[in-house]
Write a protein that holds these residues in place. Structure first.
Motif, PDB file in Angstrom:
ATOM      1  N   ASN A  39     127.075  -2.662-116.410  1.00 30.37           N
ATOM      2  CA  ASN A  39     127.114  -3.789-117.351  1.00 30.37           C
ATOM      3  C   ASN A  39     126.015  -4.828-117.165  1.00 30.37           C
ATOM      4  O   ASN A  39     126.246  -6.014-117.347  1.00 30.37           O
ATOM      5  CB  ASN A  39     128.482  -4.484-117.285  1.00 30.37           C
ATOM      6  N   VAL A  40     124.809  -4.398-116.800  1.00 29.38           N
ATOM      7  CA  VAL A  40     123.726  -5.367-116.630  1.00 29.38           C
ATOM      8  C   VAL A  40     122.503  -5.087-117.500  1.00 29.38           C
ATOM      9  O   VAL A  40     121.670  -5.958-117.665  1.00 29.38           O
ATOM     10  CB  VAL A  40     123.274  -5.482-115.154  1.00 29.38           C
ATOM     11  N   ALA A  41     122.382  -3.898-118.025  1.00 30.46           N
ATOM     12  CA  ALA A  41     121.193  -3.538-118.802  1.00 30.46           C
ATOM     13  C   ALA A  41     121.065  -4.439-120.024  1.00 30.46           C
ATOM     14  O   ALA A  41     122.019  -4.648-120.774  1.00 30.46           O
ATOM     15  CB  ALA A  41     121.259  -2.087-119.226  1.00 30.46           C
ATOM     16  N   LYS A  42     119.864  -4.964-120.196  1.00 33.89           N
ATOM     17  CA  LYS A  42     119.598  -5.857-121.323  1.00 33.89           C
ATOM     18  C   LYS A  42     118.826  -5.089-122.395  1.00 33.89           C
ATOM     19  O   LYS A  42     117.605  -5.148-122.462  1.00 33.89           O
ATOM     20  CB  LYS A  42     118.828  -7.076-120.846  1.00 33.89           C
ATOM     21  N   ILE A  43     119.571  -4.359-123.191  1.00 31.31           N
ATOM     22  CA  ILE A  43     119.007  -3.593-124.297  1.00 31.31           C
ATOM     23  C   ILE A  43     119.795  -3.942-125.550  1.00 31.31           C
ATOM     24  O   ILE A  43     121.024  -4.002-125.528  1.00 31.31           O
ATOM     25  CB  ILE A  43     119.048  -2.075-124.011  1.00 31.31           C
ATOM     26  N   GLU A  44     119.066  -4.210-126.608  1.00 29.26           N
ATOM     27  CA  GLU A  44     119.713  -4.585-127.866  1.00 29.26           C
ATOM     28  C   GLU A  44     119.045  -3.841-129.011  1.00 29.26           C
ATOM     29  O   GLU A  44     117.822  -3.764-129.080  1.00 29.26           O
ATOM     30  CB  GLU A  44     119.590  -6.092-128.086  1.00 29.26           C
TER      31      GLU A  44
ATOM     32  N   GLU B 261     124.564   4.340-126.509  1.00 27.13           N
ATOM     33  CA  GLU B 261     125.738   5.145-126.166  1.00 27.13           C
ATOM     34  C   GLU B 261     126.094   5.028-124.681  1.00 27.13           C
ATOM     35  O   GLU B 261     127.261   4.993-124.326  1.00 27.13           O
ATOM     36  CB  GLU B 261     125.497   6.610-126.523  1.00 27.13           C
ATOM     37  N   TYR B 262     125.082   4.974-123.832  1.00 24.24           N
ATOM     38  CA  TYR B 262     125.314   4.936-122.385  1.00 24.24           C
ATOM     39  C   TYR B 262     124.553   3.772-121.748  1.00 24.24           C
ATOM     40  O   TYR B 262     123.578   3.971-121.018  1.00 24.24           O
ATOM     41  CB  TYR B 262     124.888   6.260-121.741  1.00 24.24           C
ATOM     42  N   ARG B 263     124.980   2.565-122.021  1.00 24.53           N
ATOM     43  CA  ARG B 263     124.307   1.351-121.545  1.00 24.53           C
ATOM     44  C   ARG B 263     124.083   1.377-120.032  1.00 24.53           C
ATOM     45  O   ARG B 263     123.034   0.979-119.536  1.00 24.53           O
ATOM     46  CB  ARG B 263     125.100   0.098-121.926  1.00 24.53           C
ATOM     47  N   ASP B 264     125.055   1.851-119.294  1.00 24.98           N
ATOM     48  CA  ASP B 264     124.948   1.828-117.834  1.00 24.98           C
ATOM     49  C   ASP B 264     123.930   2.829-117.286  1.00 24.98           C
ATOM     50  O   ASP B 264     123.628   2.811-116.106  1.00 24.98           O
ATOM     51  CB  ASP B 264     126.319   2.065-117.190  1.00 24.98           C
TER      52      ASP B 264
ATOM     53  N   VAL C 234     120.086   7.213-123.121  1.00 21.71           N
ATOM     54  CA  VAL C 234     120.894   6.012-123.358  1.00 21.71           C
ATOM     55  C   VAL C 234     121.249   5.836-124.831  1.00 21.71           C
ATOM     56  O   VAL C 234     122.340   5.414-125.171  1.00 21.71           O
ATOM     57  CB  VAL C 234     120.141   4.756-122.850  1.00 21.71           C
ATOM     58  N   ILE C 235     120.323   6.201-125.693  1.00 22.82           N
ATOM     59  CA  ILE C 235     120.450   5.922-127.128  1.00 22.82           C
ATOM     60  C   ILE C 235     120.772   7.200-127.892  1.00 22.82           C
ATOM     61  O   ILE C 235     120.317   8.284-127.539  1.00 22.82           O
ATOM     62  CB  ILE C 235     119.148   5.295-127.661  1.00 22.82           C
ATOM     63  N   ASN C 236     121.523   7.040-128.974  1.00 26.57           N
ATOM     64  CA  ASN C 236     121.834   8.143-129.861  1.00 26.57           C
ATOM     65  C   ASN C 236     121.731   7.636-131.294  1.00 26.57           C
ATOM     66  O   ASN C 236     121.630   6.435-131.522  1.00 26.57           O
ATOM     67  CB  ASN C 236     123.229   8.696-129.577  1.00 26.57           C
ATOM     68  N   ILE C 237     121.787   8.548-132.235  1.00 27.19           N
ATOM     69  CA  ILE C 237     121.724   8.200-133.666  1.00 27.19           C
ATOM     70  C   ILE C 237     123.038   8.607-134.316  1.00 27.19           C
ATOM     71  O   ILE C 237     123.538   9.710-134.099  1.00 27.19           O
ATOM     72  CB  ILE C 237     120.570   8.935-134.386  1.00 27.19           C
TER      73      ILE C 237
END
Length: 69
Positions: free
Chosen positions: A6-11, A42-45, A31-34
């Motif tokens: 719970n620390v990744a800073k992605i927006e 999808e997988y922030r951590d 980490v990202i999906n469409i």
């Protein structure tokens, strides 16, 4: 492999996203999906805040702030 939780800073700004999928292709940790033609985290951590998605987004819909991720 374990990551700090719970620390990744992605927006992702879905209003700007065009669903091209470049972010999905360049992310080294999946980490990202469409979905429904929009990118989402999808997988922030799993994010290491490398910025590959941010740098490759043609419409600047993704923002990553390097930190402890």
């Amino acid at each position: 492999m374990q990551y700090v939780k719970n620390v990744a800073k992605i927006e992702i700004h879905v209003d700007k996203c065009i669903g091209c999928g470049l972010c999905v292709m360049v992310c080294p940790h999946g980490v990202i999906n469409i979905q429904n033609r929009k990118a989402y985290v999808e997988y922030r951590d799993h994010c290491i805040e490398c910025g590959a998605c941010d740098k490759n987004c043609p419409v600047r819909a993704i923002q990553v702030e390097s930190g402890v991720g």
